[in-house]
Structure formats: structure tokens, C-alpha cells
Enzyme design. Structure first.
Site, PDB file in Angstrom:
ATOM      1  CG  ASP A  88      -1.968  -1.141   1.176  1.00 11.75           C
ATOM      2  OD1 ASP A  88      -1.912  -1.959   0.239  1.00 11.75           O
ATOM      3  OD2 ASP A  88      -2.795  -1.229   2.106  1.00 11.75           O
ATOM      4  CE  LYS A 147      -3.965  -4.380   1.233  1.00 10.60           C
ATOM      5  NZ  LYS A 147      -4.682  -3.366   2.002  1.00 10.60           N
ATOM      6  CB  CYS A 193      -2.097  -2.878   5.209  1.00 10.64           C
ATOM      7  SG  CYS A 193      -3.844  -2.377   5.054  1.00 10.64           S
TER       8      CYS A 193
HETATM    9  C1  VGL Z   1      -4.698   0.651   5.698  1.00 12.92           C
HETATM   10  C2  VGL Z   1      -6.325   1.461   7.080  1.00 12.92           C
HETATM   11  C3  VGL Z   1      -7.271   1.325   6.086  1.00 12.92           C
HETATM   12  C4  VGL Z   1      -3.243   0.302   5.512  1.00 12.92           C
HETATM   13  C5  VGL Z   1      -5.622   0.495   4.685  1.00 12.92           C
HETATM   14  O1  VGL Z   1      -2.784   0.216   4.349  1.00 12.92           O
HETATM   15  O2  VGL Z   1      -2.560   0.108   6.534  1.00 12.92           O
HETATM   16  N1  VGL Z   1      -5.060   1.119   6.894  1.00 12.92           N
HETATM   17  N2  VGL Z   1      -6.901   0.841   4.887  1.00 12.92           N
END
Ligand code: VGL
Ligand code: ZN
Length: 208
Positions: A13, A111, A156
Site C-alpha cells: 500500500d 484488496k 496492513c
Molecule cells: C490501511 C487502514 C485502512 C493500511 C488500509 O494500508 O494500513 N489502513 N486501509
């Protein structure tokens, strides 16, 4: 390439919304990009993950009347933190950071694209049973060891590392190439859980 082909680099991410100025900015998120780019040269197997939500995603506070970001709600699969809307499919915020090398990645795992369920982990959604397919992909390629970097350490990255360990992979989290959100002690909880599962924590963590 200095790593054997049974080792994969999983880059979690590294998207605009998790960097400075983004909708769910992780302090110093963009600082990891150069480090991650340098690490890529060492690995034969490289996977990117991309948080990829529809606008009506139920992890967004906006989609719950009268609720604010960072409140907790009950979902059928357990407690869910409500987030500011982030990484909406097709938006600038959902794109990878512009300086992240993406051309040499073998696979991009998206995702969180089902509106009724969040997905922190690169392996399973938050019900812990709906798979993304990454486990099978890595196994078919003969990978037994995964190195994790990215955002955020305590969400994540944590959930991905924990699932990987539970599914029998050797897991190394490179803390110098991760940054955390740290909500109500979530960073400490993440580090404790990962250590308890035998996940190796490498690199110096950059304190916020
Ligand atoms: C994430 C919160 C919501 C992350 C993704 O990538 O850590 N955290 N969506
Ligand atoms: Zn998300």
C-alpha cells in the site's frame, strides 16, 4: 539480484493517500520510497499491494450516518475502525506514490474492493477467510520466505505479516521501510503480536 528465488518482497500500500497530503496520511509515509526502490533490486519475486475501495465502502465513516473517522463499529466479521474515505478506485489517492518503482513488479494485488468487508491483509480479507489468492501465487512460484515493507506498520503490514506467518511462510518485516498510523496503542500491539508469532523484525524503526 542477491536473494534466492524462494524469497519475495511484498510492498504494501505505498499509495498517495497514505503519504503526506493524502486522505489517510501516515506520518513520513513517502520517506520509505527510496529504501523500497533500492531493496527491489535484490529480489526475483516482487509483489505490490494496492488498497482499492469503492466509494460506498463500509470502512468509510462517511458511509455511516452520524459517525466520525476512527470510531469503532461492529461488523458481521468483528470490530471495524471507521476511516476517512481513502484509496477510492481510480482516484489519484489510490495511485502508487509517483517515485515508487512499479514496472518491475510481478504482481499487483488489489484488496478492499468489496464494499461490505475491509481487507488489511494482502492474503485474507478481514473475515480471515476470504482469500486474495496471494498465498497460492507465492506457493506456486516456490516462495517460502516473504519480506514485507510499506504502509502502515500497524494495519496492513501487520495483518499481512501475521497471515503469512500463520500460513507457514518465514516472515521478515523491515521496520526501516515501514511507517505506522499508531492509533490507541496499535503500533505496540502490532510489534508484540508479530514478535510472538516468530516474525523477524529487521531494520531500525523510525519513531514518529
Ligand atoms: C490501511 C487502514 C485502512 C493500511 C488500509 O494500508 O494500513 N489502513 N486501509
Ligand atoms: Zn483501506
Amino acid at each position: 539480484m542477491t536473494r534466492p528465488t524462494n524469497e519475495a518482497l511484498i510492498m504494501i500500500d505505498i499509495q498517495n493517500d497514505f503519504c503526506t497530503g493524502g486522505a489517510l496520511a501516515v506520518e513520513g509515509g513517502e520517506e520509505i520510497v527510496q529504501r523500497v526502490n533500492a531493496m527491489q533490486d535484490d529480489f526475483a519475486v516482487k509483489v505490490l499491494t494496492q488498497d482499492w475501495h469503492p466509494q460506498e465502502h463500509l470502512s468509510f465513516a462517511d458511509n455511516h450516518e452520524g459517525r466520525q473517522p476512527y470510531e469503532l463499529i461492529d461488523m458481521p466479521y468483528g470490530a471495524q475502525i471507521l476511516w476517512p474515505a481513502h484509496c477510492v478506485q481510480g482516484t489519484k489517492g489510490a495511485q502508487f506514490h509517483k517515485d515508487l518503482k512499479t514496472d518491475s513488479a510481478d504482481l499487483v494485488v488489489r484488496k478492499g474492493f468489496r464494499s461490505h468487508i475491509d481487507s488489511y491483509s494482502a492474503f485474507f480479507e478481514n473475515d480471515h477467510s476470504t482469500p486474495t489468492g496471494l498465498c497460492g501465487y507465492l506457493r506456486e512460484r516456490g516462495v517460502d520466505t516473504v519480506h514485507m515493507v510499506g504502509l502502515a506498520t500497524d494495519f496492513c503490514v501487520r495483518f499481512s505479516a501475521v497471515d503469512a506467518a500463520k500460513h507457514g511462510f518465514n516472515v521478515i518485516v523491515h521496520l526501516d521501510a515501514c511507517r505506522a498510523i499508531d492509533l490507541d496503542g496499535s503500533l505496540k500491539a502490532a510489534l508484540d503480536e508479530m514478535e510472538n508469532l516468530g516474525i523477524k523484525l529487521a531494520g531500525e524503526m523510525v519513531a514518529k
